[in-house]
Design an enzyme around this catalytic site. Structure first.
Site, PDB file in Angstrom:
ATOM      1  N   ILE A 287       6.821   1.867   8.133  1.00 30.32           N
ATOM      2  CA  ILE A 287       7.741   0.753   8.365  1.00 30.32           C
ATOM      3  C   ILE A 287       9.186   1.215   8.222  1.00 30.32           C
ATOM      4  O   ILE A 287      10.039   0.906   9.052  1.00 30.32           O
ATOM      5  CB  ILE A 287       7.428  -0.413   7.414  1.00 30.32           C
TER       6      ILE A 287
ATOM      7  N   THR B  13       0.850  -1.184   0.000  1.00 31.33           N
ATOM      8  CA  THR B  13       0.000   0.000   0.000  1.00 31.33           C
ATOM      9  C   THR B  13       0.889   1.239   0.000  1.00 31.33           C
ATOM     10  O   THR B  13       2.100   1.133  -0.173  1.00 31.33           O
ATOM     11  CB  THR B  13      -0.940  -0.014   1.217  1.00 31.33           C
TER      12      THR B  13
ATOM     13  N   VAL C 222       0.753   4.356   2.391  1.00 36.40           N
ATOM     14  CA  VAL C 222       1.179   4.973   3.645  1.00 36.40           C
ATOM     15  C   VAL C 222       2.041   4.007   4.460  1.00 36.40           C
ATOM     16  O   VAL C 222       3.030   4.408   5.079  1.00 36.40           O
ATOM     17  CB  VAL C 222      -0.043   5.443   4.473  1.00 36.40           C
ATOM     18  N   CYS C 223       1.675   2.734   4.449  1.00 37.25           N
ATOM     19  CA  CYS C 223       2.338   1.730   5.302  1.00 37.25           C
ATOM     20  C   CYS C 223       3.860   1.682   5.142  1.00 37.25           C
ATOM     21  O   CYS C 223       4.568   1.650   6.151  1.00 37.25           O
ATOM     22  CB  CYS C 223       1.729   0.350   5.066  1.00 37.25           C
ATOM     23  N   PRO C 224       4.395   1.688   3.919  1.00 40.58           N
ATOM     24  CA  PRO C 224       5.862   1.594   3.835  1.00 40.58           C
ATOM     25  C   PRO C 224       6.567   2.794   4.441  1.00 40.58           C
ATOM     26  O   PRO C 224       7.672   2.651   4.968  1.00 40.58           O
ATOM     27  CB  PRO C 224       6.142   1.463   2.339  1.00 40.58           C
TER      28      PRO C 224
END
Length: 180
Positions: free
Chosen positions: A55, A48, A50-52
């Site tokens: 992380i 997706t 935003v997620c990276p």
């Protein structure tokens, strides 16, 4: 939803870490503390937008967390094979060298109370857990807004002082001392 003062569920779950080999049924036991703090953060879905960013942001601070006797653990409701594929596809994610829980059965997300009712994925939830496996801090964002990993580190620092810390307190600053 579990909150401050609640125990982190003592589940053993599939986990994926690194890119050197396909997942082979590795697990993590959340009941084991080894005298360390935990920062557990969930993202909604692999592959997706935003997620990276989150992380990678947490990954860049992994040594900072380790220096504070804290284990960084990521999680989503994806499988360990999806985690592996995502890490292989993005060099920045491959460098985020901490365990990623593969909670595709949604056992932990459900126990924590962080499942989005319509989407069936976890909210962007962050839990700071002390060495006794007691939750000391929780933040939860909607699906579309990323977190600030530096703020998680700041709150961890404040919690580890076991003192009264004022608004915007930073490591090295004075804590509050009530009048006797």
């Amino acid at each position: 939803m579990l909150t401050v003062g609640d125990k982190l569920p003592e589940l053993t779950l599939p986990v994926q870490q690194g890119t050197s080999a396909l997942p082979a049924d590795e697990t993590i036991n959340l009941g084991e503390t080894n005298g360390k703090w935990k920062v557990l953060f969930y993202w909604p879905k692999d592959f997706t937008f935003v997620c990276p960013t989150e992380i990678v942001g947490y990954g860049e601070l992994n040594q900072e967390f380790a220096d504070r006797d804290t284990v960084l653990i990521g999680a989503s409701t994806d499988t360990s094979h999806v985690h592996f594929a995502w890490r292989k596809s993005d060099e920045r994610l491959a460098q985020a060298d901490f365990p990623w829980i593969a909670d595709n059965a949604k056992k932990l997300a459900d126990a924590l109370g962080i499942l989005h009712p319509e989407e069936g994925v976890a909210y962007r939830a962050t839990f700071i857990v002390d060495p006794d496996n007691v939750i000391q801090h929780v933040t939860v964002n909607g699906l579309n807004v990323g977190r600030n990993p530096q703020e998680t580190l700041r709150v961890l620092d404040a919690l580890q002082t076991d003192e009264l810390c004022p608004c915007n307190w930073q490591e090295g600053q004075e804590v509050l001392k009530p009048a006797a």
